[in-house]
Every structure is written in structure tokens, then in C-alpha cells.
Design an enzyme around this catalytic site. Structure first.
Site, PDB file in Angstrom:
ATOM      1  CD  GLU A  59      -2.838   1.255   0.362  1.00  0.00           C
ATOM      2  OE1 GLU A  59      -2.977   0.542  -0.563  1.00  0.00           O
ATOM      3  OE2 GLU A  59      -3.670   2.332   0.514  1.00  0.00           O
ATOM      4  CG  ASP A  61       6.320  -0.015  -2.105  1.00  0.00           C
ATOM      5  OD1 ASP A  61       6.875   0.631  -1.152  1.00  0.00           O
ATOM      6  OD2 ASP A  61       6.624  -1.359  -2.042  1.00  0.00           O
ATOM      7  CB  SER A 106      35.146  14.748  22.500  1.00  0.00           C
ATOM      8  OG  SER A 106      36.050  14.927  23.401  1.00  0.00           O
ATOM      9  CD  GLU A 137      21.207  10.796  25.988  1.00  0.00           C
ATOM     10  OE1 GLU A 137      22.225  10.985  25.218  1.00  0.00           O
ATOM     11  OE2 GLU A 137      20.512  11.877  26.098  1.00  0.00           O
ATOM     12  CE  LYS A 139      31.293   7.612  23.819  1.00  0.00           C
ATOM     13  NZ  LYS A 139      31.590   7.302  22.616  1.00  0.00           N
ATOM     14  NE  ARG A 160      33.094  15.837  18.380  1.00  0.00           N
ATOM     15  CZ  ARG A 160      34.575  15.658  18.486  1.00  0.00           C
ATOM     16  NH1 ARG A 160      35.050  15.255  17.481  1.00  0.00           N
ATOM     17  NH2 ARG A 160      34.998  16.301  19.749  1.00  0.00           N
ATOM     18  CD  GLU A 197      26.861   9.141  18.140  1.00  0.00           C
ATOM     19  OE1 GLU A 197      26.680  10.409  18.312  1.00  0.00           O
ATOM     20  OE2 GLU A 197      27.808   8.648  17.788  1.00  0.00           O
ATOM     21  CE  LYS A 314      24.302  13.214  26.897  1.00  0.00           C
ATOM     22  NZ  LYS A 314      23.469  13.189  25.420  1.00  0.00           N
ATOM     23  CB  CYS A 449      42.315 -37.195  12.142  1.00  0.00           C
ATOM     24  SG  CYS A 449      42.896 -38.776  12.791  1.00  0.00           S
TER      25      CYS A 449
HETATM   26  S1  IVH Z   1      26.722  13.565  24.088  1.00  0.00           S
HETATM   27  C1  IVH Z   1      29.335  16.087  20.419  1.00  0.00           C
HETATM   28  N1  IVH Z   1      25.297  11.389  23.977  1.00  0.00           N
HETATM   29  O1  IVH Z   1      30.500  10.008  21.804  1.00  0.00           O
HETATM   30  C2  IVH Z   1      29.355  15.550  21.816  1.00  0.00           C
HETATM   31  N2  IVH Z   1      27.490  11.482  22.801  1.00  0.00           N
HETATM   32  O2  IVH Z   1      32.853  10.379  22.972  1.00  0.00           O
HETATM   33  C3  IVH Z   1      27.933  14.745  22.038  1.00  0.00           C
HETATM   34  N3  IVH Z   1      28.243   9.415  21.432  1.00  0.00           N
HETATM   35  O3  IVH Z   1      31.238  12.450  19.612  1.00  0.00           O
HETATM   36  C4  IVH Z   1      28.339  14.397  23.431  1.00  0.00           C
HETATM   37  N4  IVH Z   1      26.235   8.306  21.981  1.00  0.00           N
HETATM   38  O4  IVH Z   1      29.604  10.942  18.990  1.00  0.00           O
HETATM   39  C5  IVH Z   1      26.583  11.979  23.486  1.00  0.00           C
HETATM   40  N5  IVH Z   1      24.129   9.390  23.830  1.00  0.00           N
HETATM   41  C6  IVH Z   1      25.201  10.021  23.546  1.00  0.00           C
HETATM   42  C7  IVH Z   1      26.078   9.526  22.613  1.00  0.00           C
HETATM   43  C8  IVH Z   1      27.311  10.099  22.054  1.00  0.00           C
HETATM   44  C9  IVH Z   1      27.436   8.334  21.185  1.00  0.00           C
HETATM   45  C10 IVH Z   1      29.246   9.928  20.713  1.00  0.00           C
HETATM   46  C11 IVH Z   1      29.244  11.136  20.191  1.00  0.00           C
HETATM   47  C12 IVH Z   1      30.375  11.862  20.412  1.00  0.00           C
HETATM   48  C13 IVH Z   1      31.412  10.908  21.195  1.00  0.00           C
HETATM   49  C14 IVH Z   1      32.092  11.468  22.395  1.00  0.00           C
END
Ligand code: IVH
Length: 688
Positions: A59, A61, A106, A137, A139, A160, A197, A314, A449
Site C-alpha cells: 500500500e 509503495d 567530546s 543514554e 553510547k 562533527r 548520532e 549527563k 583425521c
Molecule cells: S553527548 C558531540 N550522547 O560519543 C558531543 N554523545 O565520545 C556529544 N556519542 O562525539 C556528546 N552516544 O559521537 C552524547 N548518547 C550520547 C552519545 C554520544 C554516542 C558519541 C558522540 C561523541 C562521542 C564522544
């Protein structure tokens, strides 16, 4: 659910009406075009962002191509947020450089609990609080992108880069299906700059790598490189096809009237705009919450569709963030607590060869010991010689070793930058254990073997398999006892186990009265195996537990199984030609027949299934085709087998009944031609 269905029907009928009107007038109003576009964007959001599609792919498509047709005939209608506009033209002359309004920072890392604790202590001191609230969150293993929306419309995306200046990758980011080109809602900020991300699902990463491998092209080393490489493709079609994913994890700038006082509320707001926020994010109230979440996600890590390599914590409150401040590299209010790496680099000292239960020879890497995620690893599997060649692994290389959960560690790849004096790994000419000749067993470089009755590792492992829990279940017969029994010539194979005497066992080192008594008791108990366990215990190549159960259902007793002809074996559902041949080969070897007879002579009494068979089924041959209304197909198969009938996959003269459901395959015609009795589902139930 019903409501949802009704809603769908309503949406669909309305849409059909719209389209009918369109074709009648041939002059499509912009309003109808916008309605169709909006509908498609909603469907797409439901599918890609919420994982909850409300219309079928067909649907979608169909409507999509309608939209495309309208746009071809009315180019002036084409809106920037039309789903057809995700894939734009190629970028010429490379990506242009863009300076970020605020540098993209970073993150500082924590690699253990102490690191995290000192981060949290410092945050609490700076904030003047006992338990500062955090937001956690995953990573994501991807790359950070800065995305701008103006008046609710997606306008640009920048990598970035070095944090200060990035590259304009708008055309590629636009192809990400879970990123809305227009924000939801009537009230949207004039300006919104978010940080996200971009990453890839592991299944898509593996699929592309397989395709690249087939084409002899360079593969991506990890999902992060995949995402980064894809975002920098000049042709957006490539990015579109590679199915990138996105999660938003920060706000860089937003109109003042839209500002929230903390991150968790801000993320909720972004979600309402239709932006993709990870469902695993969590508010954290104190240190123990933080660690609990870390452990929870660490355990969950392997079952996620994407890779994560830690948790980002954070400070939730934006005002507190200002107080805590930042260094020139990273904010002081955030930390990435990394998971223990499940991959380490180490030196490959040597390669040895291991002989398995069925004689397969596996190359094993002998490594300088490394600690991988808390486990010391000094050996890792190299699988087979094709794998060694493909990965170009040599003795003297530095290699990356991976382990996941309980899986045996394996050598993943070579660090070519560190290659110096290396020597090639050669395929042994003889069995590394018994020195007899070895044979290539498949088109792949897998060697075996052939000296199964005289090669020590094969003897030991086949006894070990025979006595294992899922086979004969002989308690207290560990591998070290088996080795000393064989070395002391008290047994040659598993058939000798049941003639062992107390006096024999007492001769062994480390075997006292009690352990001997226990072992004799367990041997006695194990003498009455069920038929399926007995079949599994024999160690016929590729006959696992499930297949053993199927076989036990098919045959009256061990003798009828031993005498079964190849065609009869192949006729059994789930037994393919290779396994059938393995079974035939096993019983063709006199030594195996003698072993089974010796087991029975030594008192093994196989318990056969007590079946009371339905007389309409017993010894009859059934074939199934089509799909059924009342019973699932699996249930029908079960009824047939459990009532003493045979189930096969092809119709032949010998077939007694074809059980025929809806949409039968070619078996139906064949059965009709051969005059085989055909039963529909009701008739089958009556017969039962
Ligand atoms: S907050 C640009 N939250 O980790 C700074 N970063 O080691 C953003 N990353 O360059 C920081 N998951 O690519 C944040 N939940 C998350 C993340 C995250 C992956 C990566 C991001 C950053 C790198 C820093």
C-alpha cells in the site's frame, strides 16, 4: 487494536477516494497533493520512528508511486518534505566545510567504577547536592551530526569534524528514513539545532560486508566506520540504500520560548516533534541507580540491534550544567562510562591444531595472554584454513581477539600496521595427534583425521559425549577420569564403560572408595536410557538431540534403525541426504555395530516409546501440503508422527495420504495423478 484497524480502513478508503478524484479531473489540486504527501510521511514515521507500521508495504509503495507520478506531471508542486525528495543529486567537488556555531565537544571517559564514582562526587560537590539527578543514554557506536531545522523544516546537517569545523552532509542525512523532514505539530520553533548520532543496524552492516566480500572489495572494520564512510558518500542513493539510523542526544540551540529547564524534558519535547529518541534513555537519581542501569544495559548489549560501547551520563538540569562548566575539550557535567572492551590486541605466538570428537582439525591461536572483559584469554579459535587465508593471519602478527558472552574467543583481524617478521600458517599433512593421514572433507579447507578408533582426542571426546548430561547422563565421569581410564587401558571406547568393576576403578589415582561407589551407581542408573538419548549418545555425525528425537519416533527399536536403508532415512522429514549418508556410514562400520551389541550385552536396556497408535495411521505414509485453518502445520505433523505413521516430504506411489490445506503446492497434482487419497483438514481430523 480494533480502533487501529478501523482507523486504517478509514485512512485507506479516504486515500483511494482522493486518488480517484485525481484521476477523474486529471488536474490535481495542490491540496490533494499535500494530503497524500502528509499521509505518506505519517506512514513513514510510524514505520521508521515508532516501529509500528499501519499500512502494508504494498500500500505504501502504491501511494508513493502515485505521489511520484503527480510530481512528474506537476513539478511546481514538489515540496521539500516530500518523501521523494530524500534522495537528491550527487555532490560535486566534495563536501563544503561549515563552522559550528558552538564547538561540538567530546566526552571524558570512565573505564571503571572508581572513575565513575569520582566523576559523580565532583559533580555533587560543584552542584552542592547529595544526589545530583543525571540522564543516562546508551553510547551509540556511530558519529555525531549537527542538524538544523528552520521553521520546522529540515535544512542542513554537518559532521562533527574536528569539533570546530565539519562537513556539510545534508544530502546524505536527508536520506535517513527515521529523520522527519518536517517537524510534527503546528507550533514549532523558528530555529532548532540538534546533535544526533548516526549509526547502522548490525544486520545491515553484516549484509553489506558480505556483499562487499563477494565482490572482493574492502569491507568495513566496524559499524562506526560503516556509518562514517556512508555519510561521506558523494552519491546520496548509496546512503539511502544503506539504511542508516539516527538517535537525537542533544540540543545545541533552540528559540528561547521553547527552552526546557532540563534535558529529560527537552528530549520529550523533541520526541513530540517526531524526532527519534532512544527508548532506553533513563533518568538517574543517585549513584546506585547509575550503576544498576550500567549493568542492565551491559547485559542487554548483545541483544540490541545496534552496537553500543557504554553509557553516557549527563547532568539533567541545564542551570547546573552552566555552574559545573567545561574544559576546552569536554563538558565537566557529562561522562561516558565505557563497557569493558570485548576486543583486545595481542601477539600471536604460535598456531596449534586441535582434533575434535569427529576428527575435524581446528587451528587454534596461541596468544600472549590478555584480559578481555574480565576474562584471561591465551587461546582463540581460528576456525579453519579458509578463514586464516581470508583474514591473512600469520604467526608473529598482532591480532585483535574478540569474545562475546560465553562464546569461545576468536581472532577477528590482523593489525597490519604492526606486521614485521611473520611466518605463514601451514596446513598439517598428518593428524597432529596420532600422525595418521588426514582428508579434506568439503570444498572449504576443512580437514579430518580418519583414524577415529585410534586417535586419542577422538576416543576421549566420543566417550565424553556419550556420558554427557543430554546423552546417557553418567554423573561423575569427568574428562580427567575418562583420560585415565583410557590411558590405563581399562576402556577402549564407550561400550566398555558398563563392564567396569569397582576393583578397576580403585586402581586409578585420585579415586577413593566414595567416588568409585558414586560412579558405579551412576553407571547403573544410566543403563536405562530413553531411545532418543541412546541415539544421540552414539555420536553419529550431525545427529543432534532434536534429530535423535525424530528418529526415535520413526523406528520401532534400535535394530530397525540400524537396518534402515538410505532411501528410508532420506524419506524422514528433517533428514537430508548428508545426514542420511552419515547414519548409513556409521552402521556400515562393523566396529560401531559391535559397540552397540556390547552395550546391550553389558546390560543397557533402551526404553522405547510406549505408543498406542491409531489404526488408521500406523505404518501409513503421509505427506502435507498447503496451510491449515484449525491446526498449525507443525501440530498436524506431530499428530501424524505420534500416531505411528511416517511423514515424508514428497508424494510417491508409496504415499497413503496427502493432507491438503489451502493453497496446496504441486504435491496436490502429483497425488491426484498417482491416485493417492487426499484428505482436507476436516477429513484429517475425523481420521484422528
Ligand atoms: S553527548 C558531540 N550522547 O560519543 C558531543 N554523545 O565520545 C556529544 N556519542 O562525539 C556528546 N552516544 O559521537 C552524547 N548518547 C550520547 C552519545 C554520544 C554516542 C558519541 C558522540 C561523541 C562521542 C564522544
Amino acid at each position: 487494536m480494533m480502533l487501529l484497524v478501523l482507523q486504517q480502513v478509514k485512512m485507506k478508503t479516504q486515500c483511494h477516494q482522493d486518488l480517484r478524484e485525481m484521476s477523474y479531473t486529471n488536474k490535481i489540486s495542490k491540496k490533494l497533493y499535500n494530503q497524500l504527501k502528509k499521509k505518506l510521511n505519517t506512514y513513514s514515521e510510524q514505520y521508521h520512528t515508532y516501529d509500528a507500521p499501519t499500512v502494508s508495504d504494498e500500500e505504501f509503495d502504491r501511494l508513493y508511486s502515485q505521489l511520484k507520478d503527480i510530481e512528474t506531471n506537476n513539478p511546481s508542486f514538489i515540496a521539500d518534505d516530500s518523501p521523494t525528495q530524500r534522495v537528491g543529486a550527487k555532490v560535486h567537488g566534495g563536501f563544503s566545510k561549515v563552522k559550528h556555531i558552538v564547538p561540538m565537544m567530546s566526552l571524558s571517559n570512565a573505564v571503571n567504577h572508581t572513575d565513575f564514582s569520582s566523576f559523580y562526587k565532583r559533580v555533587n560537590e560543584d552542584a552542592g547536592l547529595m544526589n545530583t539527578k543525571l540522564f543516562a543514554e546508551p553510547k551509540f557506536d556511530g558519529l555525531a551530526i549537527c542538524i538544523t531545522y528552520q521553521n520546522g523544516e529540515f535544512v542542513s546537517a554537518v559532521t562533527r569534524g574536528d569539533g570546530r569545523v565539519g562537513e556539510d552532509v545534508t544530502s546524505n542525512i536527508k536520506t535517513i528514513k527515521s529523520l522527519p523532514l518536517k517537524l510534527n505539530g503546528t507550533e514549532v520553533p523558528k530555529k532548532l539545532i540538534i546533535v544526533a548520532e548516526v549509526f547502522v543496524f548490525i544486520k545491515d552492516f553484516n549484509m553489506l560486508n558480505k556483499q562487499l566480500e563477494k565482490l572482493d572489495k574492502k569491507t568495513f572494520a566496524n559499524p562506526r566506520n560503516f556509518a562514517a564512510g556512508t555519510v561521506r558518500q558523494l552519491d546520496p542513493t548509496i546512503c539511502y540504500k544503506r539504511n542508516l539510523q539516527i538517535y537525537i542526544h542533544g540540543i545545541m540551540d533552540i528559540d528561547e520560548s521553547y527552552r526546557d529547564s532540563n534535558h529529560s524534558e527537552a528530549m520529550r519535547r523533541l520526541k513530540r516533534f517526531g524526532l527519534n529518541i532512544c527508548e532506553h534513555n533513563k533518568k538517574i537519581n543517585n549513584e546506585s541507580d547509575a550503576l544498576e542501569f550500567y549493568n542492565f544495559m551491559n547485559n542487554k548489549r548483545d541483544s540490541l540491534p545496534y552496537e553500543i560501547d557504554g553509557i553516557v551520563y549527563k547532568v539533567d538540569d541545564y542551570a547546573l550544567r552552566e555552574i559545573i562548566g567545561k574544559t576546552n575539550k569536554a563538558p565537566k557535567w557529562s561522562i561516558a562510562y565505557k563497557f569493558k572492551s570485548l576486543e583486545m590486541r595481542t601477539y600471536l605466538k604460535d598456531v596449534t591444531f586441535q582434533v575434535g570428537r569427529t576428527g575435524i582439525i581446528t587451528p587454534v591461536a596461541e596468544l600472549d595472554p590478555v584480559n578481555i572483559g574480565g576474562v584471561k584469554v591465551s587461546r582463540a579459535s581460528l576456525h579453519n584454513f579458509d578463514e586464516i587465508q581470508k583474514k591473512d593471519i600469520c604467526i608473529g602478527d598482532y591480532v585483535f581477539v574478540k569474545r562475546a558472552g560465553d562464546v569461545i574467543p576468536e581472532v577477528d583481524r590482523v593489525d597490519k600496521t604492526k606486521r614485521k617478521n611473520v611466518s605463514k600458517i601451514t596446513i598439517p599433512k598428518k593428524c597432529p595427534s596420532c600422525r595418521s593421514s588426514i582428508k579434506r572433507v568439503s570444498t572449504q579447507s576443512i580437514f579430518r583425521c580418519e583414524n577415529e578408533y585410534g586417535c586419542m582426542p577422538q576416543i576421549i571426546q566420543s566417550i565424553s559425549h556419550f556420558s554427557s548430561r543430554k546423552a546417557m547422563n553418567i554423573n561423575g565421569l569427568g574428562e580427567s577420569i575418562i583420560i585415565s581410564l583410557v590411558e590405563n587401558k581399562l576402556i577402549r571406547d564407550y561400550a566398555d564403560l558398563f563392564s567396569l568393576k569397582k576393583s578397576d576403578l580403585l586402581k586409578l589415582e585420585r579415586m577413593g572408595e566414595l567416588s568409585v561407589k558414586n560412579l558405579i551407581d551412576s553407571l547403573e542408573k544410566a543403563k536405562e536410557p530413553s531411545f532418543d538419548r541412546f541415539i544421540f549418545a552414539l555420536g553419529i555425525r550431525e545427529v543432534g538431540e532434536t534429530l535423535a528425537r525424530i528418529i526415535a519416533n520413526e523406528f520401532k527399536d534400535i535394530h530397525s534403525f540400524m537396518e534402515a536403508k538410505l532411501v528410508a532415512l532420506e524419506d524422514i522429514k528433517d533428514i537430508g541426504p548428508i545426514v542420511a549418508k552419515n547414519i548409513e556410514d556409521f552402521f556400515r562400520k562393523e566396529k560401531n555395530v559391535i559397540k552397540i551389541n556390547r552395550l546391550i550385552e553389558n546390560g543397557v536396556n533402551i526404553r522405547y516409546l510406549q505408543k498406542s497408535f491409531n489404526k488408521h495411521f500406523e505404518n501409513k505414509s503421509f505427506v502435507i501440503t498447503g496451510s491449515f485453518k484449525i491446526f498449525p502445520r507443525k501440530k498436524i505433523e506431530e499428530y501424524i508422527i505420534n500416531n505411528g505413521a511416517k511423514l515424508s516430504s514428497t508424494v510417491s506411489k508409496k504415499t497413503d495420504f496427502l493432507v491438503c490445506g489451502d493453497k496446496p503446492g504441486s504435491k496436490y497434482e502429483k497425488a491426484k495423478n498417482l491416485n493417492v487419497k487426499i484428505l482436507n483438514e476436516d477429513e484429517f481430523i475425523k481420521l484422528l
